[in-house]
Design a protein around this motif. Sequence first.
Motif, PDB file in Angstrom:
ATOM      1  N   ASN A  46      66.101  -2.478 -30.542  1.00 62.79           N
ATOM      2  CA  ASN A  46      65.993  -1.776 -31.826  1.00 62.79           C
ATOM      3  C   ASN A  46      67.310  -1.910 -32.585  1.00 62.79           C
ATOM      4  O   ASN A  46      68.292  -2.432 -32.051  1.00 62.79           O
ATOM      5  N   GLY A  47      67.330  -1.408 -33.803  1.00 61.02           N
ATOM      6  CA  GLY A  47      68.517  -1.555 -34.648  1.00 61.02           C
ATOM      7  C   GLY A  47      69.700  -0.723 -34.178  1.00 61.02           C
ATOM      8  O   GLY A  47      70.852  -1.167 -34.273  1.00 61.02           O
ATOM      9  N   LEU A  48      69.415   0.470 -33.684  1.00 57.03           N
ATOM     10  CA  LEU A  48      70.512   1.294 -33.166  1.00 57.03           C
ATOM     11  C   LEU A  48      71.186   0.578 -31.999  1.00 57.03           C
ATOM     12  O   LEU A  48      72.417   0.507 -31.928  1.00 57.03           O
ATOM     13  N   LEU A  51      73.566  -2.242 -33.028  1.00 54.75           N
ATOM     14  CA  LEU A  51      74.893  -1.782 -33.442  1.00 54.75           C
ATOM     15  C   LEU A  51      75.698  -1.271 -32.246  1.00 54.75           C
ATOM     16  O   LEU A  51      76.901  -1.565 -32.120  1.00 54.75           O
ATOM     17  N   THR A  76      75.281   6.961 -45.175  1.00 52.96           N
ATOM     18  CA  THR A  76      74.375   6.044 -44.491  1.00 52.96           C
ATOM     19  C   THR A  76      73.340   6.798 -43.671  1.00 52.96           C
ATOM     20  O   THR A  76      73.446   8.006 -43.468  1.00 52.96           O
ATOM     21  N   TYR A  77      72.351   6.053 -43.171  1.00 48.48           N
ATOM     22  CA  TYR A  77      71.436   6.605 -42.173  1.00 48.48           C
ATOM     23  C   TYR A  77      72.237   6.846 -40.896  1.00 48.48           C
ATOM     24  O   TYR A  77      73.126   6.073 -40.551  1.00 48.48           O
ATOM     25  N   ALA A  79      72.039   6.400 -37.804  1.00 46.25           N
ATOM     26  CA  ALA A  79      72.166   5.429 -36.710  1.00 46.25           C
ATOM     27  C   ALA A  79      73.459   4.612 -36.802  1.00 46.25           C
ATOM     28  O   ALA A  79      74.061   4.275 -35.778  1.00 46.25           O
ATOM     29  N   VAL A 122      77.136  -1.021 -44.910  1.00 49.85           N
ATOM     30  CA  VAL A 122      75.686  -0.842 -44.761  1.00 49.85           C
ATOM     31  C   VAL A 122      75.033  -1.260 -46.068  1.00 49.85           C
ATOM     32  O   VAL A 122      75.366  -0.706 -47.125  1.00 49.85           O
ATOM     33  N   LEU A 124      72.631  -0.488 -47.866  1.00 48.19           N
ATOM     34  CA  LEU A 124      71.660   0.601 -47.929  1.00 48.19           C
ATOM     35  C   LEU A 124      70.653   0.383 -49.059  1.00 48.19           C
ATOM     36  O   LEU A 124      71.033  -0.049 -50.146  1.00 48.19           O
ATOM     37  N   ASP A 148      75.752  -3.461 -41.149  1.00 51.93           N
ATOM     38  CA  ASP A 148      74.481  -2.849 -40.756  1.00 51.93           C
ATOM     39  C   ASP A 148      73.449  -3.410 -41.725  1.00 51.93           C
ATOM     40  O   ASP A 148      73.388  -3.018 -42.892  1.00 51.93           O
ATOM     41  N   ALA A 150      70.157  -3.335 -41.365  1.00 53.24           N
ATOM     42  CA  ALA A 150      68.832  -2.807 -41.005  1.00 53.24           C
ATOM     43  C   ALA A 150      67.884  -2.717 -42.195  1.00 53.24           C
ATOM     44  O   ALA A 150      66.668  -2.734 -42.031  1.00 53.24           O
ATOM     45  N   SER A 173      67.569  -4.247 -37.753  1.00 60.30           N
ATOM     46  CA  SER A 173      66.468  -3.466 -37.182  1.00 60.30           C
ATOM     47  C   SER A 173      65.148  -4.081 -37.616  1.00 60.30           C
ATOM     48  O   SER A 173      64.999  -4.487 -38.774  1.00 60.30           O
ATOM     49  N   LYS A 178      60.770  -1.575 -42.002  1.00 58.69           N
ATOM     50  CA  LYS A 178      61.854  -2.344 -42.624  1.00 58.69           C
ATOM     51  C   LYS A 178      61.282  -3.584 -43.326  1.00 58.69           C
ATOM     52  O   LYS A 178      60.126  -3.953 -43.100  1.00 58.69           O
ATOM     53  N   GLY A 186      62.241  -3.101 -32.588  1.00 60.09           N
ATOM     54  CA  GLY A 186      62.891  -4.381 -32.314  1.00 60.09           C
ATOM     55  C   GLY A 186      64.198  -4.418 -33.055  1.00 60.09           C
ATOM     56  O   GLY A 186      64.411  -3.652 -34.006  1.00 60.09           O
ATOM     57  N   TYR A 302      68.522  10.432 -47.980  1.00 59.25           N
ATOM     58  CA  TYR A 302      68.065  11.258 -46.875  1.00 59.25           C
ATOM     59  C   TYR A 302      68.414  12.682 -47.226  1.00 59.25           C
ATOM     60  O   TYR A 302      69.414  12.893 -47.923  1.00 59.25           O
TER      61      TYR A 302
HETATM   62  C1  LIG Z   1      66.656   1.826 -39.438  1.00 57.22           C
HETATM   63  C2  LIG Z   1      68.116   1.837 -39.489  1.00 57.22           C
HETATM   64  C3  LIG Z   1      68.909   1.736 -38.320  1.00 57.22           C
HETATM   65  C4  LIG Z   1      68.356   1.846 -36.947  1.00 57.22           C
HETATM   66  O1  LIG Z   1      67.361   0.940 -36.635  1.00 57.22           O
HETATM   67  P1  LIG Z   1      66.250   1.313 -35.545  1.00 57.22           P
HETATM   68  O2  LIG Z   1      65.572   0.032 -35.286  1.00 57.22           O
HETATM   69  O3  LIG Z   1      65.355   2.336 -36.171  1.00 57.22           O
HETATM   70  O4  LIG Z   1      66.953   1.844 -34.338  1.00 57.22           O
HETATM   71  C5  LIG Z   1      70.280   1.604 -38.462  1.00 57.22           C
HETATM   72  N1  LIG Z   1      70.856   1.638 -39.669  1.00 57.22           N
HETATM   73  C6  LIG Z   1      70.148   1.774 -40.809  1.00 57.22           C
HETATM   74  C7  LIG Z   1      70.863   1.770 -42.125  1.00 57.22           C
HETATM   75  C8  LIG Z   1      68.762   1.898 -40.752  1.00 57.22           C
HETATM   76  O5  LIG Z   1      68.067   2.041 -41.893  1.00 57.22           O
END
Ligand SMILES: *Cc1c(COP(=O)(O)O)cnc(C)c1O
Length: 362
Positions: A46-48, A51, A76-77, A79, A122, A124, A148, A150, A173, A178, A186, A302
Amino acid sequence: MHRDEILEAVDAVVRSGWYLQGEQNARFEEEYSSFIGTKYTVGCANGLDALILIWRAYIEMGLLKPGDEVIVPSNTYIATILAISENGLKPVLVEPRIGTLEINDSIIADSITERTKAVCIVHLYGRLAYTESVERICREHNLLLVEDNAQAHGCRSLDGRRTGSLGNAAGHSFYPGKNLGALGDGGAVTTDDKELADCVRALANYGSQKKYVFRYRGRNSRLDEINAAVLRVKLKYLDEDNDRRRAVASQYVSGISNPLIIMPERLPDPSNVYHLFPVLCPYRDALQLHLKEEGIGTVIHYPIPPHRQECYPEWNKLSFPVSERIHSQELSLPFGPAITDNEVARVIAAVNSFTELSEAKK
Ligand SMILES: *Cc1c(COP(=O)(O)O)cnc(C)c1O
């Protein structure tokens, strides 16, 4: 979208009986590297994790150590920030610009100390956050630059390079929502650095480079074959999907004329893949209610800024006014490559009919 082709790809994996670390991953990694423009892609869960694995690898490589500071946008989000603190590194929050919603590169330098070792930008909402000034600051202060990515698959810098290839490493991510989404979780790391790629790959596989020999105390974080096969199909259509997002965004930009709605500064088309379509409104909650009453669902990205979250009590009393304003005024309009022109027209009409009295009148 692309349902039949996706089902065929899934079926082929099921028939093959090979579900992890196989041909689909290898092919996806090649294709994604060539799409992004990096030498290496390493798939992960996954995306987390992508990173987390990047920061952990830099620690294993001796380039970072716990306690080092990493500059990261304050809006940022979560994660992005979790991945840093998870590794014992210290996130240092830097405010965004209200006009772009991206990290304010003109104040990054003010936050640099002797312990600063990296900057994490990021992209964003699908908007390019990279600038020449970020690049220069990182070069001058010898800082790692991590992206980042994602929310910005397919986005390009002003000189045409893809986000995910602009810094030392990038986390991606493939969460279903996404721009490039799998059928479940993933993620991936992209980089030109072979040592980093090898280290991330080992860390994601229990710390092992050779079967039953463990070089690191790793974790299990892998992209499964079914999702790699799905992503290979969807990657082929990503640029097309992003073009459709741009067309929808264009309709919003030219159609929305309500002075209470503030849209972020427009970027050149290649530098925005419109993961979302965020607007700011001083009467955000009333706007959301007004749209709801018109049958239009919206989401806030958010509602609570990272420094106000319970999981970071040490930041709760700090003040980040730009972030706070974004978090109290942001609303994401209905958006995506599958939205129809009729739906977009309906949203535009509803947004334009909003007044600050819309709520009180009822
Ligand atoms: C979605 C997201 C993540 C985390 O990705 P996951 O696959 O949900 O774990 C990290 N950073 C940002 C900015 C995101 O939007």
